[in-house]
Design a protein around this motif. Structure first.
Motif, PDB file in Angstrom:
ATOM      1  N   VAL A 191       0.847  -1.197   0.000  1.00  0.00           N
ATOM      2  CA  VAL A 191       0.000   0.000   0.000  1.00  0.00           C
ATOM      3  C   VAL A 191       0.880   1.245   0.000  1.00  0.00           C
ATOM      4  O   VAL A 191       0.654   2.182  -0.777  1.00  0.00           O
ATOM      5  CB  VAL A 191      -0.956  -0.001   1.211  1.00  0.00           C
ATOM      6  CG1 VAL A 191      -1.621   1.358   1.388  1.00  0.00           C
ATOM      7  CG2 VAL A 191      -2.008  -1.083   1.059  1.00  0.00           C
ATOM      8  N   GLY A 192       1.896   1.259   0.847  1.00  0.00           N
ATOM      9  CA  GLY A 192       2.798   2.405   0.916  1.00  0.00           C
ATOM     10  C   GLY A 192       3.530   2.631  -0.391  1.00  0.00           C
ATOM     11  O   GLY A 192       3.631   3.766  -0.869  1.00  0.00           O
ATOM     12  N   MET A 193       4.026   1.558  -0.991  1.00  0.00           N
ATOM     13  CA  MET A 193       4.734   1.692  -2.270  1.00  0.00           C
ATOM     14  C   MET A 193       3.791   2.180  -3.356  1.00  0.00           C
ATOM     15  O   MET A 193       4.160   3.014  -4.186  1.00  0.00           O
ATOM     16  CB  MET A 193       5.362   0.355  -2.659  1.00  0.00           C
ATOM     17  CG  MET A 193       6.563  -0.006  -1.826  1.00  0.00           C
ATOM     18  SD  MET A 193       7.273  -1.653  -2.083  1.00  0.00           S
ATOM     19  CE  MET A 193       7.024  -2.024  -3.774  1.00  0.00           C
ATOM     20  N   GLY A 194       2.561   1.671  -3.346  1.00  0.00           N
ATOM     21  CA  GLY A 194       1.584   2.092  -4.349  1.00  0.00           C
ATOM     22  C   GLY A 194       1.236   3.562  -4.227  1.00  0.00           C
ATOM     23  O   GLY A 194       1.195   4.284  -5.231  1.00  0.00           O
ATOM     24  N   LEU A 195       0.978   4.012  -2.998  1.00  0.00           N
ATOM     25  CA  LEU A 195       0.628   5.419  -2.790  1.00  0.00           C
ATOM     26  C   LEU A 195       1.781   6.344  -3.166  1.00  0.00           C
ATOM     27  O   LEU A 195       1.576   7.377  -3.809  1.00  0.00           O
ATOM     28  CB  LEU A 195       0.204   5.654  -1.347  1.00  0.00           C
ATOM     29  CG  LEU A 195      -1.152   5.064  -0.942  1.00  0.00           C
ATOM     30  CD1 LEU A 195      -1.375   5.211   0.554  1.00  0.00           C
ATOM     31  CD2 LEU A 195      -2.280   5.706  -1.723  1.00  0.00           C
ATOM     32  N   CYS A 196       2.992   5.981  -2.764  1.00  0.00           N
ATOM     33  CA  CYS A 196       4.157   6.801  -3.133  1.00  0.00           C
ATOM     34  C   CYS A 196       4.376   6.793  -4.640  1.00  0.00           C
ATOM     35  O   CYS A 196       4.740   7.815  -5.233  1.00  0.00           O
ATOM     36  CB  CYS A 196       5.408   6.307  -2.411  1.00  0.00           C
ATOM     37  SG  CYS A 196       5.441   6.736  -0.663  1.00  0.00           S
TER      38      CYS A 196
ATOM     39  N   GLY B 272       0.420  15.629 -13.391  1.00  0.00           N
ATOM     40  CA  GLY B 272      -0.628  16.592 -13.686  1.00  0.00           C
ATOM     41  C   GLY B 272      -1.524  16.906 -12.491  1.00  0.00           C
ATOM     42  O   GLY B 272      -2.374  17.782 -12.565  1.00  0.00           O
ATOM     43  N   TRP B 273      -1.355  16.173 -11.405  1.00  0.00           N
ATOM     44  CA  TRP B 273      -2.200  16.399 -10.223  1.00  0.00           C
ATOM     45  C   TRP B 273      -1.813  17.682  -9.518  1.00  0.00           C
ATOM     46  O   TRP B 273      -0.664  18.120  -9.547  1.00  0.00           O
ATOM     47  CB  TRP B 273      -2.054  15.250  -9.245  1.00  0.00           C
ATOM     48  CG  TRP B 273      -2.869  14.042  -9.584  1.00  0.00           C
ATOM     49  CD1 TRP B 273      -3.544  13.803 -10.739  1.00  0.00           C
ATOM     50  CD2 TRP B 273      -3.071  12.906  -8.766  1.00  0.00           C
ATOM     51  NE1 TRP B 273      -4.144  12.587 -10.681  1.00  0.00           N
ATOM     52  CE2 TRP B 273      -3.866  12.017  -9.483  1.00  0.00           C
ATOM     53  CE3 TRP B 273      -2.642  12.548  -7.503  1.00  0.00           C
ATOM     54  CZ2 TRP B 273      -4.273  10.794  -8.960  1.00  0.00           C
ATOM     55  CZ3 TRP B 273      -3.031  11.339  -6.982  1.00  0.00           C
ATOM     56  CH2 TRP B 273      -3.841  10.471  -7.704  1.00  0.00           C
ATOM     57  N   TRP B 274      -2.767  18.231  -8.831  1.00  0.00           N
ATOM     58  CA  TRP B 274      -2.553  19.386  -7.977  1.00  0.00           C
ATOM     59  C   TRP B 274      -1.571  18.980  -6.880  1.00  0.00           C
ATOM     60  O   TRP B 274      -1.674  17.893  -6.298  1.00  0.00           O
ATOM     61  CB  TRP B 274      -3.903  19.809  -7.410  1.00  0.00           C
ATOM     62  CG  TRP B 274      -3.944  21.094  -6.683  1.00  0.00           C
ATOM     63  CD1 TRP B 274      -3.359  22.259  -7.048  1.00  0.00           C
ATOM     64  CD2 TRP B 274      -4.637  21.343  -5.464  1.00  0.00           C
ATOM     65  NE1 TRP B 274      -3.649  23.231  -6.134  1.00  0.00           N
ATOM     66  CE2 TRP B 274      -4.428  22.697  -5.145  1.00  0.00           C
ATOM     67  CE3 TRP B 274      -5.408  20.571  -4.613  1.00  0.00           C
ATOM     68  CZ2 TRP B 274      -4.964  23.281  -4.010  1.00  0.00           C
ATOM     69  CZ3 TRP B 274      -5.946  21.151  -3.502  1.00  0.00           C
ATOM     70  CH2 TRP B 274      -5.716  22.492  -3.196  1.00  0.00           C
ATOM     71  N   LEU B 275      -0.587  19.811  -6.576  1.00  0.00           N
ATOM     72  CA  LEU B 275       0.512  19.475  -5.666  1.00  0.00           C
ATOM     73  C   LEU B 275       0.041  18.964  -4.289  1.00  0.00           C
ATOM     74  O   LEU B 275       0.575  17.963  -3.802  1.00  0.00           O
ATOM     75  CB  LEU B 275       1.452  20.668  -5.503  1.00  0.00           C
ATOM     76  CG  LEU B 275       2.670  20.434  -4.609  1.00  0.00           C
ATOM     77  CD1 LEU B 275       3.543  19.318  -5.174  1.00  0.00           C
ATOM     78  CD2 LEU B 275       3.468  21.711  -4.458  1.00  0.00           C
ATOM     79  N   PRO B 276      -0.963  19.592  -3.639  1.00  0.00           N
ATOM     80  CA  PRO B 276      -1.395  19.053  -2.338  1.00  0.00           C
ATOM     81  C   PRO B 276      -1.878  17.607  -2.403  1.00  0.00           C
ATOM     82  O   PRO B 276      -1.669  16.837  -1.458  1.00  0.00           O
ATOM     83  CB  PRO B 276      -2.516  20.003  -1.902  1.00  0.00           C
ATOM     84  CG  PRO B 276      -2.150  21.299  -2.540  1.00  0.00           C
ATOM     85  CD  PRO B 276      -1.576  20.908  -3.883  1.00  0.00           C
ATOM     86  N   PHE B 277      -2.526  17.196  -3.514  1.00  0.00           N
ATOM     87  CA  PHE B 277      -2.938  15.798  -3.651  1.00  0.00           C
ATOM     88  C   PHE B 277      -1.727  14.880  -3.738  1.00  0.00           C
ATOM     89  O   PHE B 277      -1.699  13.810  -3.132  1.00  0.00           O
ATOM     90  CB  PHE B 277      -3.818  15.594  -4.888  1.00  0.00           C
ATOM     91  CG  PHE B 277      -5.221  16.084  -4.735  1.00  0.00           C
ATOM     92  CD1 PHE B 277      -5.901  15.965  -3.545  1.00  0.00           C
ATOM     93  CD2 PHE B 277      -5.868  16.667  -5.806  1.00  0.00           C
ATOM     94  CE1 PHE B 277      -7.195  16.414  -3.411  1.00  0.00           C
ATOM     95  CE2 PHE B 277      -7.162  17.119  -5.688  1.00  0.00           C
ATOM     96  CZ  PHE B 277      -7.827  17.001  -4.479  1.00  0.00           C
ATOM     97  N   ARG B 278      -0.721  15.304  -4.490  1.00  0.00           N
ATOM     98  CA  ARG B 278       0.499  14.505  -4.615  1.00  0.00           C
ATOM     99  C   ARG B 278       1.189  14.380  -3.264  1.00  0.00           C
ATOM    100  O   ARG B 278       1.662  13.309  -2.887  1.00  0.00           O
ATOM    101  CB  ARG B 278       1.441  15.116  -5.636  1.00  0.00           C
ATOM    102  CG  ARG B 278       0.892  15.018  -7.055  1.00  0.00           C
ATOM    103  CD  ARG B 278       1.777  15.661  -8.057  1.00  0.00           C
ATOM    104  NE  ARG B 278       3.006  14.898  -8.169  1.00  0.00           N
ATOM    105  CZ  ARG B 278       4.092  15.354  -8.763  1.00  0.00           C
ATOM    106  NH1 ARG B 278       4.095  16.549  -9.309  1.00  0.00           N
ATOM    107  NH2 ARG B 278       5.163  14.607  -8.831  1.00  0.00           N
ATOM    108  N   LEU B 279       1.243  15.495  -2.529  1.00  0.00           N
ATOM    109  CA  LEU B 279       1.863  15.462  -1.195  1.00  0.00           C
ATOM    110  C   LEU B 279       1.072  14.570  -0.242  1.00  0.00           C
ATOM    111  O   LEU B 279       1.663  13.825   0.538  1.00  0.00           O
ATOM    112  CB  LEU B 279       1.983  16.874  -0.621  1.00  0.00           C
ATOM    113  CG  LEU B 279       2.992  17.789  -1.313  1.00  0.00           C
ATOM    114  CD1 LEU B 279       2.925  19.193  -0.717  1.00  0.00           C
ATOM    115  CD2 LEU B 279       4.394  17.228  -1.202  1.00  0.00           C
ATOM    116  N   LEU B 280      -0.254  14.638  -0.303  1.00  0.00           N
ATOM    117  CA  LEU B 280      -1.093  13.794   0.549  1.00  0.00           C
ATOM    118  C   LEU B 280      -0.828  12.313   0.277  1.00  0.00           C
ATOM    119  O   LEU B 280      -0.635  11.529   1.204  1.00  0.00           O
ATOM    120  CB  LEU B 280      -2.565  14.120   0.327  1.00  0.00           C
ATOM    121  CG  LEU B 280      -3.559  13.267   1.110  1.00  0.00           C
ATOM    122  CD1 LEU B 280      -3.411  13.514   2.602  1.00  0.00           C
ATOM    123  CD2 LEU B 280      -4.970  13.545   0.649  1.00  0.00           C
TER     124      LEU B 280
END
Length: 82
Positions: free
Chosen positions: A21-26, A34-42
């Motif tokens: 799960v961690g590897m997938g999310l990262c 193309g995602w908004w930066l806060p979504f990528r950081l989350l």
């Protein structure tokens, strides 16, 4: 040999799930440019939190005085009650 297999099963049950799960999310956080930066950081933070949970569980398993068989029995008992 049975003790080794018990240890492997315990490792699979408690550590492999959060690790993937961690590897997938990262991975999603890094790949979606193309995602908004806060979504990528989350997604990155959630992935790192999941990975940290993996590290903690590995440490608990390695330092535990309880046998792997007893730990597996306890996990199965908890699964039955949920």
């Amino acid at each position: 040999m049975g003790k080794l297999l018990d240890g492997f099963e315990l490792w699979l049950r408690k550590i492999v799930g959060p690790l993937f799960v961690g590897m997938g999310l990262c991975g999603v956080a890094a790949a979606e440019e193309g995602w908004w930066l806060p979504f990528r950081l989350l997604f990155g933070v959630l992935g790192m939190a999941s990975f940290w949970e993996c590290v903690k569980e590995t440490w608990k398993l390695a330092r535990s005085k309880e046998s792997t068989k007893a730990q597996l029995d306890r996990l199965e008992e908890e699964a039955r009650h949920h």
